[in-house]
Enzyme design. Structure first.
Site, PDB file in Angstrom:
ATOM      1  N   ASP A   1       0.879  -1.228  -0.171  1.00 18.28           N
ATOM      2  CA  ASP A   1      -0.054  -0.036  -0.148  1.00 18.28           C
ATOM      3  C   ASP A   1       0.920   1.235   0.067  1.00 18.28           C
ATOM      4  O   ASP A   1       1.731   1.467   1.084  1.00 18.28           O
ATOM      5  CB  ASP A   1      -0.892   0.057   1.151  1.00 18.28           C
ATOM      6  CG  ASP A   1      -1.752   1.069   1.459  1.00 18.28           C
ATOM      7  OD1 ASP A   1      -1.680   2.100   0.579  1.00 18.28           O
ATOM      8  OD2 ASP A   1      -2.753   1.041   2.139  1.00 18.28           O
TER       9      ASP A   1
ATOM     10  N   THR B   1      -0.486  13.345 -15.414  1.00 11.22           N
ATOM     11  CA  THR B   1      -1.326  13.202 -16.246  1.00 11.22           C
ATOM     12  C   THR B   1      -1.551  14.849 -16.972  1.00 11.22           C
ATOM     13  O   THR B   1      -1.316  15.677 -16.518  1.00 11.22           O
ATOM     14  CB  THR B   1      -2.917  13.160 -15.527  1.00 11.22           C
ATOM     15  OG1 THR B   1      -3.936  13.515 -16.570  1.00 11.22           O
ATOM     16  CG2 THR B   1      -2.691  14.109 -14.411  1.00 11.22           C
TER      17      THR B   1
ATOM     18  N   TYR C   1      -8.875  15.823  -9.195  1.00  9.47           N
ATOM     19  CA  TYR C   1      -7.753  14.763  -9.935  1.00  9.47           C
ATOM     20  C   TYR C   1      -6.651  15.492 -10.056  1.00  9.47           C
ATOM     21  O   TYR C   1      -5.435  15.032  -9.781  1.00  9.47           O
ATOM     22  CB  TYR C   1      -8.391  13.867 -10.742  1.00  9.47           C
ATOM     23  CG  TYR C   1      -7.406  13.073 -11.693  1.00  9.47           C
ATOM     24  CD1 TYR C   1      -6.897  11.974 -11.260  1.00  9.47           C
ATOM     25  CD2 TYR C   1      -7.164  13.380 -13.037  1.00  9.47           C
ATOM     26  CE1 TYR C   1      -5.959  11.039 -11.946  1.00  9.47           C
ATOM     27  CE2 TYR C   1      -6.464  12.513 -13.642  1.00  9.47           C
ATOM     28  CZ  TYR C   1      -5.774  11.566 -13.055  1.00  9.47           C
ATOM     29  OH  TYR C   1      -4.819  10.595 -13.773  1.00  9.47           O
TER      30      TYR C   1
ATOM     31  N   LYS D   1      -2.766  15.349  -8.797  1.00  9.26           N
ATOM     32  CA  LYS D   1      -1.737  14.891  -9.581  1.00  9.26           C
ATOM     33  C   LYS D   1      -0.630  15.804  -9.481  1.00  9.26           C
ATOM     34  O   LYS D   1       0.473  15.502  -9.486  1.00  9.26           O
ATOM     35  CB  LYS D   1      -2.093  14.552 -10.815  1.00  9.26           C
ATOM     36  CG  LYS D   1      -3.360  13.371 -10.772  1.00  9.26           C
ATOM     37  CD  LYS D   1      -2.378  11.894 -10.420  1.00  9.26           C
ATOM     38  CE  LYS D   1      -1.689  11.422 -11.531  1.00  9.26           C
ATOM     39  NZ  LYS D   1      -0.979  10.062 -11.061  1.00  9.26           N
TER      40      LYS D   1
HETATM   41  N1  LIG Z   1      -6.350   6.312 -16.981  1.00 11.67           N
HETATM   42  C1  LIG Z   1      -6.349   7.307 -17.732  1.00 11.67           C
HETATM   43  O1  LIG Z   1      -6.704   7.801 -18.687  1.00 11.67           O
HETATM   44  C2  LIG Z   1      -4.918   8.209 -17.383  1.00 11.67           C
HETATM   45  C3  LIG Z   1      -4.667   9.284 -18.238  1.00 11.67           C
HETATM   46  C4  LIG Z   1      -3.516  10.047 -17.711  1.00 11.67           C
HETATM   47  C5  LIG Z   1      -2.781   9.649 -16.712  1.00 11.67           C
HETATM   48  N2  LIG Z   1      -3.021   8.638 -16.088  1.00 11.67           N
HETATM   49  C6  LIG Z   1      -2.183   8.290 -15.133  1.00 11.67           C
HETATM   50  O2  LIG Z   1      -1.659   7.010 -15.499  1.00 11.67           O
HETATM   51  C7  LIG Z   1      -1.193   6.196 -14.350  1.00 11.67           C
HETATM   52  C8  LIG Z   1      -1.837   4.478 -14.498  1.00 11.67           C
HETATM   53  O3  LIG Z   1      -3.100   4.538 -14.529  1.00 11.67           O
HETATM   54  P1  LIG Z   1      -3.926   3.580 -14.758  1.00 11.67           P
HETATM   55  O4  LIG Z   1      -5.378   3.953 -15.607  1.00 11.67           O
HETATM   56  O5  LIG Z   1      -3.025   2.232 -15.292  1.00 11.67           O
HETATM   57  O6  LIG Z   1      -4.609   3.439 -13.452  1.00 11.67           O
HETATM   58  P2  LIG Z   1      -5.579   2.167 -12.874  1.00 11.67           P
HETATM   59  O7  LIG Z   1      -5.797   0.985 -13.977  1.00 11.67           O
HETATM   60  O8  LIG Z   1      -6.706   3.032 -12.120  1.00 11.67           O
HETATM   61  O9  LIG Z   1      -4.654   1.405 -11.787  1.00 11.67           O
HETATM   62  C9  LIG Z   1      -4.040   1.788 -10.455  1.00 11.67           C
HETATM   63  C10 LIG Z   1      -3.747   0.674  -9.658  1.00 11.67           C
HETATM   64  O10 LIG Z   1      -3.510   1.477  -8.611  1.00 11.67           O
HETATM   65  C11 LIG Z   1      -3.865   0.495  -7.500  1.00 11.67           C
HETATM   66  N3  LIG Z   1      -4.074   1.094  -6.095  1.00 11.67           N
HETATM   67  C12 LIG Z   1      -4.940   1.944  -5.488  1.00 11.67           C
HETATM   68  N4  LIG Z   1      -4.754   2.372  -4.340  1.00 11.67           N
HETATM   69  C13 LIG Z   1      -3.515   1.784  -4.090  1.00 11.67           C
HETATM   70  C14 LIG Z   1      -2.309   1.789  -2.797  1.00 11.67           C
HETATM   71  N5  LIG Z   1      -2.920   2.452  -1.825  1.00 11.67           N
HETATM   72  N6  LIG Z   1      -1.507   1.300  -3.076  1.00 11.67           N
HETATM   73  C15 LIG Z   1      -0.891   0.496  -3.921  1.00 11.67           C
HETATM   74  N7  LIG Z   1      -1.771   0.419  -5.067  1.00 11.67           N
HETATM   75  C16 LIG Z   1      -2.962   0.985  -5.364  1.00 11.67           C
HETATM   76  C17 LIG Z   1      -5.246   0.107  -7.910  1.00 11.67           C
HETATM   77  O11 LIG Z   1      -5.841  -0.963  -7.214  1.00 11.67           O
HETATM   78  P3  LIG Z   1      -7.567  -0.970  -7.133  1.00 11.67           P
HETATM   79  O12 LIG Z   1      -8.141  -0.792  -8.506  1.00 11.67           O
HETATM   80  O13 LIG Z   1      -7.944  -1.939  -6.302  1.00 11.67           O
HETATM   81  O14 LIG Z   1      -8.004   0.286  -6.501  1.00 11.67           O
HETATM   82  C18 LIG Z   1      -5.180  -0.271  -9.296  1.00 11.67           C
HETATM   83  O15 LIG Z   1      -4.597  -1.545  -9.300  1.00 11.67           O
HETATM   84  C19 LIG Z   1      -1.886   6.786 -13.012  1.00 11.67           C
HETATM   85  O16 LIG Z   1      -0.707   7.625 -12.514  1.00 11.67           O
HETATM   86  C20 LIG Z   1      -2.819   7.696 -13.572  1.00 11.67           C
HETATM   87  O17 LIG Z   1      -3.081   8.959 -12.905  1.00 11.67           O
HETATM   88  C21 LIG Z   1      -3.928   7.732 -16.278  1.00 11.67           C
END
Ligand SMILES: NC(=O)c1ccc[n+]([C@@H]2O[C@H](COP(=O)([O-])OP(=O)(O)OC[C@H]3O[C@@H](n4cnc5c(N)ncnc54)[C@H](OP(=O)(O)O)[C@@H]3O)[C@@H](O)[C@H]2O)c1
Length: 308
Positions: free
Chosen positions: A40, A105, A130, A134
């Site tokens: 975590d 982001t 958000y 970030k």
């Molecule tokens: N998705 C987008 O469109 C987007 C766009 C721009 C930037 N980003 C950035 O790209 C990065 C990756 O995004 P993603 O879409 O791959 O994210 P994601 O699919 O939401 O995955 C995030 C992971 O982190 C886990 N998590 C949550 N709380 C945690 C904790 N306390 N300790 C450890 N792990 C934890 C989540 O588990 P649970 O699912 O169980 O909560 C999930 O497995 C992030 O930094 C995001 O801000 C994303």
């Protein structure tokens, strides 16, 4: 070298697991859910313990609060996960003179209107919780003086988890008609391309002959030197499209020809957070610094749909 990945069960984390298989480094994949080594990232002592036990020299942080709309009402957890937790990881890496790779982001921008691709030094003007949290995460990492790479990305999708591509694959297969906004443009990012770039860049920074990974000089000092590769970079796929264009291509490449897809204005889909109308990231810096080849968004979309 041992590299720890957090949030390994997310979109990017899963792609990191695939891409890391080609690396000679040892990768440890962690998350809060079953099936992974539990870590975590809000727990600094737990991070320190894992780093020490495994002699971790680099952390790739794929964990975050990523639900943009729900962030508006979720309370303190969003700041804890998007700002305090990356600061924890930065502190843990600083203590062992390691490298933190963090993902941010395009939503750190958007408050000030603009119509040219955003460069890394453009002032952050987030429009919602958000984006703001970030941005706080980026600033908290920088304050620790750890050696860091922050990759701001946008419109992330992959074969894993919930994302726009998977939602639209389902809707265009099942609905006779669909309206999608055409007045927000940006660039989609296939998470596998970002994972590829991250693994390549870590390799370049930590294993090249003139490697400055683990150097005695922290990012705070080396940032000022022209030679330093640490800092913030923008990474998305190449090209520009609206969510409407993106959906048309998803339908075309998946053969979902029965759905009539029409463009509409953002007002038709009210949301708690105002999204930037123009959200294109300028990737010149990452290409110049590391010579990475960035695929065109349609080519990557085709690959993802084939993999799905
Ligand atoms: N998705 C987008 O469109 C987007 C766009 C721009 C930037 N980003 C950035 O790209 C990065 C990756 O995004 P993603 O879409 O791959 O994210 P994601 O699919 O939401 O995955 C995030 C992971 O982190 C886990 N998590 C949550 N709380 C945690 C904790 N306390 N300790 C450890 N792990 C934890 C989540 O588990 P649970 O699912 O169980 O909560 C999930 O497995 C992030 O930094 C995001 O801000 C994303």
């Amino acid at each position: 070298m041992t590299i720890l990945v957090t949030g390994a069960n997310g979109q990017l984390g899963n792609e990191m697991q695939i891409v890391a298989k080609q690396s000679s480094d040892k990768y440890i994949f962690t998350d809060v859910c079953e099936g992974y080594e539990k870590l975590d990232i809000t727990d600094l002592e737990a991070i320190r313990k894992t780093v020490k036990e495994n002699d971790v020299k680099c952390i790739v942080n794929c964990a975050a609060w990523t639900n943009v709309d729900a962030a508006e009402t979720a309370g303190e957890i969003v700041e804890t996960l998007n700002a305090t937790a990356p600061e924890n990881l930065a502190k843990a890496m600083k203590e062992v003179n390691g490298l933190l790779v963090h993902v941010s982001t395009d939503y750190v921008f958007g408050g000030d209107p603009y119509n040219t691709p955003c460069k890394e030094d453009q002032k952050g003007t987030p429009t919602g919780v958000y984006g703001l949290t970030k941005l706080h995460g980026e600033q908290a990492i920088q304050k620790t003086c750890v050696n860091y790479l922050i990759f701001r990305t946008a419109w992330l999708y992959s074969e894993f988890g919930k994302n726009f591509v998977k939602t639209m694959l389902n809707l265009t297969a099942t609905k006779p008609q669909l309206k999608v906004v055409f007045d927000q443009v940006g660039t989609p990012t296939y998470a596998k391309d970002l994972a590829d770039a991250i693994v390549t860049i870590i390799n370049r920074i930590c294993h090249s002959e003139q490697s400055d990974c683990h150097s005695e000089h922290s990012a705070c000092h080396s940032e000022r030197s022209e030679e330093s590769l640490y800092g913030i970079y923008h990474f998305s796929n190449e090209g520009v499209c609206s969510w409407y264009d993106f959906t048309k291509m998803i339908a075309e490449y998946s053969g979902h020809t029965g759905c009539d897809i029409q463009p509409c204005h953002s007002e038709e889909f009210p949301s708690p957070v105002k999204r930037p109308a123009y959200s294109v990231l300028d990737k010149t810096k990452v290409k110049d610094a590391f010579g990475v080849d960035i695929p065109y968004w349609i080519d990557s979309l085709k690959k993802c749909i084939i993999n799905l």
